[in-house]
Scaffold this motif. Structure first.
Motif, PDB file in Angstrom:
ATOM      1  N   THR A  28       1.037  -0.966  -0.162  1.00 15.43           N
ATOM      2  CA  THR A  28      -0.068  -0.264   0.048  1.00 15.43           C
ATOM      3  C   THR A  28       1.001   1.328  -0.005  1.00 15.43           C
ATOM      4  O   THR A  28       1.057   2.321  -0.383  1.00 15.43           O
ATOM      5  N   PHE A  29       1.790   1.418   0.542  1.00 13.21           N
ATOM      6  CA  PHE A  29       2.714   2.456   1.384  1.00 13.21           C
ATOM      7  C   PHE A  29       3.268   2.811  -0.455  1.00 13.21           C
ATOM      8  O   PHE A  29       3.429   3.618  -0.644  1.00 13.21           O
ATOM      9  N   PHE A  30       4.009   1.870  -0.810  1.00 12.52           N
ATOM     10  CA  PHE A  30       4.576   1.930  -2.121  1.00 12.52           C
ATOM     11  C   PHE A  30       3.997   2.152  -3.623  1.00 12.52           C
ATOM     12  O   PHE A  30       4.424   2.635  -4.684  1.00 12.52           O
ATOM     13  N   THR A  31       2.580   1.988  -3.241  1.00  9.33           N
ATOM     14  CA  THR A  31       1.890   2.034  -4.353  1.00  9.33           C
ATOM     15  C   THR A  31       1.365   4.006  -4.226  1.00  9.33           C
ATOM     16  O   THR A  31       1.332   4.337  -5.589  1.00  9.33           O
ATOM     17  N   LYS A  32       1.239   3.754  -3.853  1.00 12.30           N
ATOM     18  CA  LYS A  32       1.201   4.976  -2.573  1.00 12.30           C
ATOM     19  C   LYS A  32       2.198   6.089  -2.967  1.00 12.30           C
ATOM     20  O   LYS A  32       1.734   7.487  -3.781  1.00 12.30           O
ATOM     21  N   ILE A  33       2.825   6.323  -2.574  1.00 10.97           N
ATOM     22  CA  ILE A  33       4.311   6.353  -3.365  1.00 10.97           C
ATOM     23  C   ILE A  33       4.600   6.868  -4.912  1.00 10.97           C
ATOM     24  O   ILE A  33       4.438   7.798  -5.198  1.00 10.97           O
ATOM     25  N   PHE A  34       3.973   5.878  -5.832  1.00 12.70           N
ATOM     26  CA  PHE A  34       4.459   5.927  -7.087  1.00 12.70           C
ATOM     27  C   PHE A  34       3.833   6.424  -8.145  1.00 12.70           C
ATOM     28  O   PHE A  34       3.456   6.890  -8.576  1.00 12.70           O
ATOM     29  N   GLU A  35       2.119   6.219  -7.112  1.00 12.51           N
ATOM     30  CA  GLU A  35       0.621   7.031  -7.013  1.00 12.51           C
ATOM     31  C   GLU A  35       1.458   8.540  -7.232  1.00 12.51           C
ATOM     32  O   GLU A  35       0.698   9.503  -8.234  1.00 12.51           O
ATOM     33  N   ILE A  36       1.852   9.403  -6.328  1.00 12.96           N
ATOM     34  CA  ILE A  36       2.271  10.574  -6.239  1.00 12.96           C
ATOM     35  C   ILE A  36       3.032  11.173  -7.407  1.00 12.96           C
ATOM     36  O   ILE A  36       3.160  12.146  -7.949  1.00 12.96           O
ATOM     37  N   ALA A  37       4.735   9.923  -7.052  1.00 12.64           N
ATOM     38  CA  ALA A  37       5.218  10.360  -7.624  1.00 12.64           C
ATOM     39  C   ALA A  37       5.994   9.207  -8.307  1.00 12.64           C
ATOM     40  O   ALA A  37       7.073   8.536  -8.111  1.00 12.64           O
ATOM     41  N   PRO A  38       5.700   9.026 -10.023  1.00  9.05           N
ATOM     42  CA  PRO A  38       5.483   7.553 -10.419  1.00  9.05           C
ATOM     43  C   PRO A  38       7.052   7.842 -10.821  1.00  9.05           C
ATOM     44  O   PRO A  38       7.702   6.859 -11.374  1.00  9.05           O
ATOM     45  N   GLY A  39       8.545   8.941 -11.439  1.00  7.80           N
ATOM     46  CA  GLY A  39       9.151   9.026 -11.621  1.00  7.80           C
ATOM     47  C   GLY A  39      10.224   8.283 -10.165  1.00  7.80           C
ATOM     48  O   GLY A  39      11.179   7.989 -10.667  1.00  7.80           O
ATOM     49  N   ALA A  40       9.571   8.706  -8.989  1.00 11.38           N
ATOM     50  CA  ALA A  40      10.580   8.128  -7.752  1.00 11.38           C
ATOM     51  C   ALA A  40      10.807   6.091  -8.442  1.00 11.38           C
ATOM     52  O   ALA A  40      11.926   5.935  -7.591  1.00 11.38           O
ATOM     53  N   ARG A  41      10.320   6.001  -8.777  1.00 15.54           N
ATOM     54  CA  ARG A  41      10.109   4.248  -9.396  1.00 15.54           C
ATOM     55  C   ARG A  41      11.517   4.132 -10.018  1.00 15.54           C
ATOM     56  O   ARG A  41      12.450   3.129  -9.445  1.00 15.54           O
ATOM     57  N   ALA A  42      12.074   4.764 -10.758  1.00 17.12           N
ATOM     58  CA  ALA A  42      13.338   5.156 -11.747  1.00 17.12           C
ATOM     59  C   ALA A  42      14.748   4.964  -9.874  1.00 17.12           C
ATOM     60  O   ALA A  42      15.766   4.210 -10.299  1.00 17.12           O
ATOM     61  N   LEU A  43      14.086   5.173  -9.214  1.00 18.35           N
ATOM     62  CA  LEU A  43      15.042   5.328  -8.266  1.00 18.35           C
ATOM     63  C   LEU A  43      15.454   4.297  -7.594  1.00 18.35           C
ATOM     64  O   LEU A  43      16.940   4.074  -6.988  1.00 18.35           O
ATOM     65  N   PHE A  44      15.040   3.166  -7.534  1.00 18.26           N
ATOM     66  CA  PHE A  44      15.017   2.052  -6.634  1.00 18.26           C
ATOM     67  C   PHE A  44      15.326   0.568  -7.556  1.00 18.26           C
ATOM     68  O   PHE A  44      14.203   0.468  -8.528  1.00 18.26           O
ATOM     69  N   SER A  45      16.780   0.670  -7.037  1.00 15.48           N
ATOM     70  CA  SER A  45      17.484  -0.512  -8.043  1.00 15.48           C
ATOM     71  C   SER A  45      16.838  -1.606  -8.208  1.00 15.48           C
ATOM     72  O   SER A  45      17.037  -2.369  -8.936  1.00 15.48           O
ATOM     73  N   PHE A  46      15.842  -1.789  -6.976  1.00 16.37           N
ATOM     74  CA  PHE A  46      15.579  -3.293  -6.732  1.00 16.37           C
ATOM     75  C   PHE A  46      14.347  -3.447  -7.339  1.00 16.37           C
ATOM     76  O   PHE A  46      13.752  -4.729  -8.324  1.00 16.37           O
ATOM     77  N   LEU A  47      13.356  -2.436  -8.462  1.00 20.53           N
ATOM     78  CA  LEU A  47      12.578  -1.991  -9.441  1.00 20.53           C
ATOM     79  C   LEU A  47      12.904  -2.866 -10.741  1.00 20.53           C
ATOM     80  O   LEU A  47      12.565  -3.270 -11.575  1.00 20.53           O
ATOM     81  N   LYS A  48      14.153  -1.414 -11.212  1.00 18.66           N
ATOM     82  CA  LYS A  48      14.993  -1.541 -11.982  1.00 18.66           C
ATOM     83  C   LYS A  48      15.300  -2.637 -12.845  1.00 18.66           C
ATOM     84  O   LYS A  48      15.143  -3.067 -14.126  1.00 18.66           O
ATOM     85  N   ASP A  49      16.118  -3.249 -11.722  1.00 17.62           N
ATOM     86  CA  ASP A  49      16.731  -4.675 -12.694  1.00 17.62           C
ATOM     87  C   ASP A  49      16.089  -6.044 -11.777  1.00 17.62           C
ATOM     88  O   ASP A  49      17.043  -7.293 -11.523  1.00 17.62           O
ATOM     89  N   SER A  50      14.776  -5.499 -11.493  1.00 15.85           N
ATOM     90  CA  SER A  50      14.564  -6.868 -10.860  1.00 15.85           C
ATOM     91  C   SER A  50      13.444  -7.152 -12.169  1.00 15.85           C
ATOM     92  O   SER A  50      12.528  -6.394 -12.288  1.00 15.85           O
ATOM     93  N   ASP A  51      13.043  -8.627 -12.416  1.00 15.49           N
ATOM     94  CA  ASP A  51      11.932  -8.927 -13.123  1.00 15.49           C
ATOM     95  C   ASP A  51      11.133  -9.556 -12.447  1.00 15.49           C
ATOM     96  O   ASP A  51       9.950 -10.186 -12.400  1.00 15.49           O
ATOM     97  N   VAL A  52      10.996  -9.481 -10.423  1.00 19.23           N
ATOM     98  CA  VAL A  52      10.242 -10.364 -10.149  1.00 19.23           C
ATOM     99  C   VAL A  52       8.874  -9.049 -10.128  1.00 19.23           C
ATOM    100  O   VAL A  52       8.906  -7.779 -10.186  1.00 19.23           O
ATOM    101  N   PRO A  53       7.815  -9.234 -10.105  1.00 16.14           N
ATOM    102  CA  PRO A  53       6.745  -8.702  -9.774  1.00 16.14           C
ATOM    103  C   PRO A  53       6.993  -7.109  -9.334  1.00 16.14           C
ATOM    104  O   PRO A  53       7.348  -7.478  -7.489  1.00 16.14           O
ATOM    105  N   PHE A  54       6.727  -6.159  -8.903  1.00 15.00           N
ATOM    106  CA  PHE A  54       5.755  -4.999  -8.492  1.00 15.00           C
ATOM    107  C   PHE A  54       5.898  -5.776  -6.394  1.00 15.00           C
ATOM    108  O   PHE A  54       6.201  -5.652  -5.898  1.00 15.00           O
TER     109      PHE A  54
END
Ligand code: HEM
Length: 158
Positions: A28-54
């Motif tokens: 819930t927390f991360f979903t809200k972060i990326f709703e408000i600031a979609p661009g912040a997603r790019a900061l998290f290496s573990f999201l960029k470099d991973s095939d694991v679903p969000f």
């Protein structure tokens, strides 16, 4: 500004609710972060470099819990005079690391909104409105305290 024992108690009480379903609350927390600031997603290496679903990413949960836990620690220490100072070296170090991650001061407002609305979503419906308001207020104040130390250090190192 002062922080009362009652405020510490409210944070500790609601922290138990965060922990009880930490997987859902972290998401819930991360979903809200990326709703408000979609661009912040790019900061998290573990999201960029991973095939694991969000929603299955274990590191996402770890960061969410780190933010909740440190805010909770900050709240319990704010209740005791001078105790928060003990947390400062750790927070300054974290501030420096966040500069390296590409985080800017404005992101802290995003994380604050996400944190508060996550807390809001999990408080029991039968709590009186004033208890809920006091609970967000306590989390907000504790968060501001620790984010303030981190941001201050981020400006120093830059
Ligand atoms: C990493 C805490 C706010 C983005 C971390 C780590 C901690 C932490 C403990 C792991 C550090 C390590 O590697 O040793 C916190 C706390 C915050 C906060 C307590 C607020 C009070 C933010 C904000 C952002 C952010 C506002 C930006 C949206 C990141 C990123 C990483 C990180 C991108 C690295 C993740 C990775 O790729 O591995 N944070 N953080 N954090 N944090 Fe935060």
């Amino acid at each position: 500004s002062t922080f009362t024992k009652e405020q510490s108690q409210l944070v500790i009480e609601s922290w138990q609710m965060v922990k009880k379903d930490s997987a859902t609350n972290s998401l819930t927390f991360f979903t809200k972060i990326f709703e408000i600031a979609p661009g912040a997603r790019a900061l998290f290496s573990f999201l960029k470099d991973s095939d694991v679903p969000f929603d299955k990413n274990p590191k996402l949960k770890a960061h969410a819990l780190n933010v909740f836990r440190l805010t909770g620690d900050s709240a319990s220490m704010l209740g005791e005079k001078g105790a928060i100072d003990a947390l400062h070296p750790k927070l300054k170090e974290l501030g420096k690391k966040h500069v390296g991650y590409g985080v800017i001061a404005a992101h802290f407002d995003v994380v604050k909104s996400a944190l508060l609305s996550t807390i809001e979503s999990l408080l029991p419906e039968d709590w009186p409105a004033e208890k809920k308001v006091a609970t967000y207020g306590a989390w907000a104040q504790a968060y501001d305290e620790l984010a303030g130390v981190m941001i201050n250090e981020m400006q120093v190192v830059r």
